[in-house]
Motif scaffolding. Structure first.
Motif, PDB file in Angstrom:
ATOM      1  N   GLY A 107      19.729 -10.385  62.054  1.00 15.24           N
ATOM      2  CA  GLY A 107      18.721 -10.587  63.095  1.00 15.24           C
ATOM      3  C   GLY A 107      17.560 -11.394  62.556  1.00 15.24           C
ATOM      4  O   GLY A 107      17.560 -11.826  61.407  1.00 15.24           O
ATOM      5  N   THR A 108      16.561 -11.578  63.390  1.00 14.45           N
ATOM      6  CA  THR A 108      15.350 -12.289  63.000  1.00 14.45           C
ATOM      7  C   THR A 108      14.197 -11.309  63.012  1.00 14.45           C
ATOM      8  O   THR A 108      13.951 -10.637  64.020  1.00 14.45           O
ATOM      9  CB  THR A 108      15.068 -13.456  63.962  1.00 14.45           C
ATOM     10  OG1 THR A 108      16.189 -14.354  63.925  1.00 14.45           O
ATOM     11  CG2 THR A 108      13.818 -14.211  63.560  1.00 14.45           C
ATOM     12  N   TYR A 109      13.520 -11.206  61.891  1.00 16.52           N
ATOM     13  CA  TYR A 109      12.425 -10.260  61.720  1.00 16.52           C
ATOM     14  C   TYR A 109      11.144 -11.021  61.436  1.00 16.52           C
ATOM     15  O   TYR A 109      11.096 -11.841  60.515  1.00 16.52           O
ATOM     16  CB  TYR A 109      12.732  -9.295  60.578  1.00 16.52           C
ATOM     17  CG  TYR A 109      14.022  -8.535  60.784  1.00 16.52           C
ATOM     18  CD1 TYR A 109      14.047  -7.375  61.550  1.00 16.52           C
ATOM     19  CD2 TYR A 109      15.218  -8.986  60.244  1.00 16.52           C
ATOM     20  CE1 TYR A 109      15.220  -6.680  61.766  1.00 16.52           C
ATOM     21  CE2 TYR A 109      16.407  -8.293  60.446  1.00 16.52           C
ATOM     22  CZ  TYR A 109      16.400  -7.147  61.205  1.00 16.52           C
ATOM     23  OH  TYR A 109      17.568  -6.470  61.414  1.00 16.52           O
ATOM     24  N   ASP A 110      10.108 -10.755  62.220  1.00 12.50           N
ATOM     25  CA  ASP A 110       8.829 -11.434  62.058  1.00 12.50           C
ATOM     26  C   ASP A 110       8.001 -10.771  60.976  1.00 12.50           C
ATOM     27  O   ASP A 110       8.081  -9.561  60.769  1.00 12.50           O
ATOM     28  CB  ASP A 110       8.044 -11.402  63.373  1.00 12.50           C
ATOM     29  CG  ASP A 110       8.717 -12.201  64.472  1.00 12.50           C
ATOM     30  OD1 ASP A 110       9.341 -13.217  64.166  1.00 12.50           O
ATOM     31  OD2 ASP A 110       8.609 -11.787  65.642  1.00 12.50           O
ATOM     32  N   PHE A 111       7.192 -11.573  60.293  1.00 10.17           N
ATOM     33  CA  PHE A 111       6.165 -11.045  59.396  1.00 10.17           C
ATOM     34  C   PHE A 111       4.920 -11.891  59.587  1.00 10.17           C
ATOM     35  O   PHE A 111       4.978 -12.997  60.120  1.00 10.17           O
ATOM     36  CB  PHE A 111       6.626 -11.014  57.931  1.00 10.17           C
ATOM     37  CG  PHE A 111       6.941 -12.344  57.315  1.00 10.17           C
ATOM     38  CD1 PHE A 111       5.961 -13.081  56.671  1.00 10.17           C
ATOM     39  CD2 PHE A 111       8.234 -12.856  57.341  1.00 10.17           C
ATOM     40  CE1 PHE A 111       6.258 -14.300  56.073  1.00 10.17           C
ATOM     41  CE2 PHE A 111       8.541 -14.072  56.749  1.00 10.17           C
ATOM     42  CZ  PHE A 111       7.549 -14.794  56.117  1.00 10.17           C
ATOM     43  N   GLY A 112       3.778 -11.343  59.209  1.00 11.10           N
ATOM     44  CA  GLY A 112       2.543 -12.090  59.385  1.00 11.10           C
ATOM     45  C   GLY A 112       1.339 -11.340  58.885  1.00 11.10           C
ATOM     46  O   GLY A 112       1.449 -10.253  58.304  1.00 11.10           O
ATOM     47  N   CYS A 113       0.188 -11.909  59.130  1.00  8.50           N
ATOM     48  CA  CYS A 113      -1.061 -11.276  58.741  1.00  8.50           C
ATOM     49  C   CYS A 113      -1.438 -10.214  59.776  1.00  8.50           C
ATOM     50  O   CYS A 113      -0.805 -10.096  60.819  1.00  8.50           O
ATOM     51  CB  CYS A 113      -2.167 -12.324  58.613  1.00  8.50           C
ATOM     52  SG  CYS A 113      -2.685 -13.062  60.177  1.00  8.50           S
ATOM     53  N   MET A 114      -2.461  -9.445  59.472  1.00  6.89           N
ATOM     54  CA  MET A 114      -2.892  -8.365  60.363  1.00  6.89           C
ATOM     55  C   MET A 114      -3.356  -8.889  61.727  1.00  6.89           C
ATOM     56  O   MET A 114      -3.182  -8.220  62.732  1.00  6.89           O
ATOM     57  CB  MET A 114      -4.041  -7.580  59.719  1.00  6.89           C
ATOM     58  CG  MET A 114      -3.687  -6.933  58.405  1.00  6.89           C
ATOM     59  SD  MET A 114      -2.679  -5.479  58.581  1.00  6.89           S
ATOM     60  CE  MET A 114      -3.884  -4.309  59.103  1.00  6.89           C
ATOM     61  N   MET A 115      -3.915 -10.086  61.762  1.00  9.57           N
ATOM     62  CA  MET A 115      -4.443 -10.633  63.005  1.00  9.57           C
ATOM     63  C   MET A 115      -3.409 -11.449  63.778  1.00  9.57           C
ATOM     64  O   MET A 115      -3.666 -11.867  64.895  1.00  9.57           O
ATOM     65  CB  MET A 115      -5.669 -11.504  62.697  1.00  9.57           C
ATOM     66  CG  MET A 115      -6.804 -10.706  62.104  1.00  9.57           C
ATOM     67  SD  MET A 115      -8.152 -11.680  61.411  1.00  9.57           S
ATOM     68  CE  MET A 115      -8.527 -12.853  62.652  1.00  9.57           C
ATOM     69  N   GLY A 116      -2.254 -11.725  63.164  1.00 10.21           N
ATOM     70  CA  GLY A 116      -1.214 -12.501  63.837  1.00 10.21           C
ATOM     71  C   GLY A 116      -1.439 -14.006  63.802  1.00 10.21           C
ATOM     72  O   GLY A 116      -0.745 -14.739  64.501  1.00 10.21           O
ATOM     73  N   MET A 117      -2.388 -14.468  62.992  1.00 12.74           N
ATOM     74  CA  MET A 117      -2.645 -15.905  62.906  1.00 12.74           C
ATOM     75  C   MET A 117      -1.658 -16.594  61.973  1.00 12.74           C
ATOM     76  O   MET A 117      -1.270 -17.727  62.209  1.00 12.74           O
ATOM     77  CB  MET A 117      -4.077 -16.143  62.442  1.00 12.74           C
ATOM     78  CG  MET A 117      -5.090 -15.669  63.452  1.00 12.74           C
ATOM     79  SD  MET A 117      -6.778 -15.807  62.855  1.00 12.74           S
ATOM     80  CE  MET A 117      -6.967 -17.563  62.730  1.00 12.74           C
ATOM     81  N   PHE A 118      -1.264 -15.932  60.893  1.00 10.68           N
ATOM     82  CA  PHE A 118      -0.245 -16.445  59.983  1.00 10.68           C
ATOM     83  C   PHE A 118       1.052 -15.762  60.383  1.00 10.68           C
ATOM     84  O   PHE A 118       1.113 -14.540  60.464  1.00 10.68           O
ATOM     85  CB  PHE A 118      -0.567 -16.086  58.534  1.00 10.68           C
ATOM     86  CG  PHE A 118      -1.752 -16.807  57.952  1.00 10.68           C
ATOM     87  CD1 PHE A 118      -2.614 -17.550  58.722  1.00 10.68           C
ATOM     88  CD2 PHE A 118      -2.010 -16.719  56.610  1.00 10.68           C
ATOM     89  CE1 PHE A 118      -3.698 -18.197  58.172  1.00 10.68           C
ATOM     90  CE2 PHE A 118      -3.088 -17.348  56.038  1.00 10.68           C
ATOM     91  CZ  PHE A 118      -3.934 -18.102  56.818  1.00 10.68           C
ATOM     92  N   ARG A 119       2.111 -16.564  60.607  1.00 15.97           N
ATOM     93  CA  ARG A 119       3.383 -15.988  61.036  1.00 15.97           C
ATOM     94  C   ARG A 119       4.547 -16.590  60.283  1.00 15.97           C
ATOM     95  O   ARG A 119       4.529 -17.772  59.943  1.00 15.97           O
ATOM     96  CB  ARG A 119       3.594 -16.218  62.531  1.00 15.97           C
ATOM     97  CG  ARG A 119       2.680 -15.350  63.384  1.00 15.97           C
ATOM     98  CD  ARG A 119       2.798 -15.728  64.811  1.00 15.97           C
ATOM     99  NE  ARG A 119       1.751 -16.734  64.995  1.00 15.97           N
ATOM    100  CZ  ARG A 119       1.554 -17.420  66.079  1.00 15.97           C
ATOM    101  NH1 ARG A 119       2.342 -17.291  67.095  1.00 15.97           N
ATOM    102  NH2 ARG A 119       0.577 -18.283  66.170  1.00 15.97           N
ATOM    103  N   GLY A 120       5.555 -15.760  60.058  1.00 15.92           N
ATOM    104  CA  GLY A 120       6.762 -16.212  59.415  1.00 15.92           C
ATOM    105  C   GLY A 120       7.945 -15.423  59.957  1.00 15.92           C
ATOM    106  O   GLY A 120       7.773 -14.452  60.707  1.00 15.92           O
TER     107      GLY A 120
END
Length: 125
Positions: A107-120
């Motif tokens: 599957g595809t799993y999102d990761f990012g910063c606490m504020m959601g500005m940086f996403r991967g």
């Protein structure tokens, strides 16, 4: 309308289209993680104005080690969150921090910063 106005209008529309493609429509293929001698899949991610690379491709059922290297002081980038794995990790500036995961299902799993500005994305095949 004169020729120069047509040219300026067309140039402006082309520029708007380019910006829209770059920020919203461009798809990243991702970087494949490298399997180490221990059998873990490993990838290095630079944190500087975002994540580079921002898409990591791994195989399911094998341990994953993501090495985050933070090269900025923005408070937004001081933590990376993997909500699907119920994991968050502090990223001190100038240090490399390992985040270890074991993705069981594709599957595809999102990761990012606490504020959601940086996403991967972690793409598990």
């Amino acid at each position: 309308m004169s020729t120069d106005r047509w040219m300026v209008t067309l140039f402006g529309l082309a520029l708007v289209g380019l910006v829209a493609w770059f920020f919203w429509l461009k798809k990243s293929k991702g970087a494949a993680a490298v399997t180490t001698s221990s059998g873990a899949q490993e990838a290095m991610i630079l944190v500087k104005g975002g994540y580079t690379p921002d898409v990591i491709v791994v195989q399911h059922g094998k341990p994953v080690r993501l090495m985050f290297r933070r090269e900025e002081t923005s408070t937004c980038s001081d933590t990376v969150v993997f909500a699907d794995f119920n994991k968050s990790v502090k990223l001190p500036t100038g240090e490399t921090v390992a985040v270890e995961l074991l993705p069981e299902k594709p599957g595809t799993y999102d990761f990012g910063c606490m504020m959601g500005m940086f996403r991967g994305k972690l793409v598990v095949e």
